[in-house]
Design a protein around this motif. Structure first.
Motif, short mmCIF file in Angstrom:
data_model
loop_
_atom_site.label_atom_id
_atom_site.label_comp_id
_atom_site.label_asym_id
_atom_site.label_seq_id
_atom_site.Cartn_x
_atom_site.Cartn_y
_atom_site.Cartn_z
N THR A 67 0.99 -1.19 0.14
CA THR A 67 0.08 0.20 -0.12
C THR A 67 1.12 1.52 0.16
N ASP A 68 2.11 1.19 0.52
CA ASP A 68 3.10 2.20 0.62
C ASP A 68 3.09 2.86 -0.66
N ALA A 69 4.02 1.61 -1.26
CA ALA A 69 4.16 2.03 -2.60
C ALA A 69 3.23 2.38 -3.76
N VAL A 70 2.09 1.57 -3.41
CA VAL A 70 1.07 2.64 -4.35
C VAL A 70 0.39 3.72 -3.89
N ALA A 71 0.46 4.17 -2.69
CA ALA A 71 0.51 6.04 -2.30
C ALA A 71 1.49 6.38 -3.37
N ASP A 72 2.99 6.06 -2.79
CA ASP A 72 3.93 6.84 -3.18
C ASP A 72 3.97 6.70 -5.18
N ARG A 73 3.38 5.83 -5.61
CA ARG A 73 3.33 5.81 -7.21
C ARG A 73 2.22 7.29 -6.94
N LEU A 74 1.02 6.91 -7.04
CA LEU A 74 0.02 8.44 -7.35
C LEU A 74 0.11 9.24 -7.18
N ARG A 75 0.86 10.19 -5.67
CA ARG A 75 1.73 11.03 -5.21
C ARG A 75 2.75 12.15 -6.75
N ARG A 76 3.40 10.66 -7.27
CA ARG A 76 4.24 10.69 -8.39
C ARG A 76 3.92 11.01 -9.49
N ARG A 77 2.51 10.40 -9.48
CA ARG A 77 2.00 10.21 -11.42
C ARG A 77 0.63 11.05 -11.35
N LEU A 78 0.45 11.59 -10.20
CA LEU A 78 -0.81 12.37 -10.40
C LEU A 78 -0.61 13.70 -9.10
N PRO A 79 0.73 14.81 -10.00
CA PRO A 79 0.56 15.83 -8.55
C PRO A 79 -0.36 16.65 -8.60
N ARG A 80 -1.67 16.30 -9.27
CA ARG A 80 -2.68 17.00 -8.08
C ARG A 80 -3.29 16.80 -6.89
N ILE A 81 -2.78 15.50 -6.62
CA ILE A 81 -3.03 14.48 -5.47
C ILE A 81 -2.60 15.34 -4.19
N GLU A 82 -2.53 15.93 -3.19
CA GLU A 82 -2.04 16.61 -2.05
C GLU A 82 -1.37 15.19 -1.51
N SER A 83 -3.11 14.28 -1.04
CA SER A 83 -2.76 13.25 -0.06
C SER A 83 -3.37 12.40 -0.44
N VAL A 84 -2.63 11.11 -0.11
CA VAL A 84 -4.01 10.53 -0.10
C VAL A 84 -3.60 8.59 1.15
N ASP A 85 -4.60 8.21 0.95
CA ASP A 85 -4.51 6.80 1.90
C ASP A 85 -4.67 5.64 1.14
N VAL A 86 -4.01 4.61 1.29
CA VAL A 86 -4.58 3.94 0.58
C VAL A 86 -4.18 2.66 1.25
N SER A 87 -5.25 1.15 1.35
CA SER A 87 -5.77 0.40 2.56
C SER A 87 -6.02 -1.01 1.77
N ARG A 88 -6.00 -1.70 2.62
CA ARG A 88 -6.53 -3.05 1.97
C ARG A 88 -7.79 -3.16 2.56
N ASP A 89 -8.82 -3.36 1.57
CA ASP A 89 -10.00 -3.78 2.16
C ASP A 89 -10.84 -4.65 1.69
N TRP A 90 -10.77 -5.67 3.20
CA TRP A 90 -10.59 -7.23 2.95
C TRP A 90 -12.45 -7.52 2.48
#
Length: 236
Positions: A67-90
């Motif tokens: 999930t940390d890697a997913v959040a890093d990719r989102l911040r890097r690829r989409l500069p419009r994102i200020e913050s993001v929380d990624v979690s597993r939803d079982w």
């Protein structure tokens, strides 16, 4: 009754089997796999854009999704994102909660408009200016002492910082932010009104003074809160 040693052996075997079963369930079975990504919080971005940039490995065990890697990719690829929380939803989902940057000013460049957030981050270039977002105009000469000392990017950030500190109702009426030096930021509002803000410092105090001043001098069209302890208004 089994001897104590035998009970201990059986208990150890049971724990080992349970652990092996849990490991197989999490990693080896087809039950707990990532099958979808749920996106929430988007305004300008689309959920499809976020899913594409997230690049979650669908079909992999959900426990293995970084999930940390997913959040890093989102911040890097989409500069419009200020913050993001990624979690597993079982048992099968990945939840992505996005907070987008909000434009506090725009800069016109080559017929397009660069959006800048309250921290001075240029995060997007758009064809049309967003509604009710002021235009930032840099009027400080390149050879001026203020420009040489602070640099143009810092002066730009100060202008945006001042705009972000404005009371919400005043910010909606602000059309232009003129930055003439570090200590000379002027807002042009609807109805021909102007606000002399001074520097970007003490924004909260200036906002409070401006709110009080506008209530007390309703007929004025020129407001000066550069010294928030001694604000002034003039004009009819």
């Amino acid at each position: 009754m089994l001897p104590r040693r035998s009970r201990l052996i059986l208990w150890t075997l049971a724990v080992a089997l349970a652990g092996a079963g849990a490991g197989w369930l999490l990693y080896g079975s087809g039950w707990l796999r990532a099958t979808h990504v749920d996106v929430d919080g988007v305004e300008v971005l689309s959920a499809a854009e976020v899913r594409e940039a997230a690049a979650v490995p669908l079909g992999d065990p959900l426990i293995s999704v970084d999930t940390d890697a997913v959040a890093d990719r989102l911040r890097r690829r989409l500069p419009r994102i200020e913050s993001v929380d990624v979690s597993r939803d079982w048992p099968h989902g990945v939840a992505v909660e996005v907070t987008e940057r909000q434009p506090r000013a725009i800069v016109e460049k080559d017929g397009k408009f660069v959006e800048i957030d309250g921290s001075g981050v240029r995060f997007a270039t758009v064809d049309r200016p967003p509604a009710k977002v002021p235009r930032l105009v840099m009027e400080a000469p390149a050879d001026a002492p203020s420009t040489r000392r602070f640099g143009r990017p810092r002066l730009e950030r100060e202008g945006v910082r001042a705009a972000a500190a404005l009371p919400a109702d005043v910010r909606r009426d602000t059309r232009v932010i003129r930055v003439r030096s570090y200590d000379s930021i002027i807002m042009e509002l609807t109805g021909g009104r102007t606000v002399v803000w001074g520097s970007g410092e003490r924004g909260d105090a200036k906002a409070r003074s401006l709110t009080a001043l506008m209530k007390a001098a309703r007929g004025a069209d020129h407001f000066d809160v550069s010294a928030p302890g001694a604000p002034a208004a003039s004009g009819s």
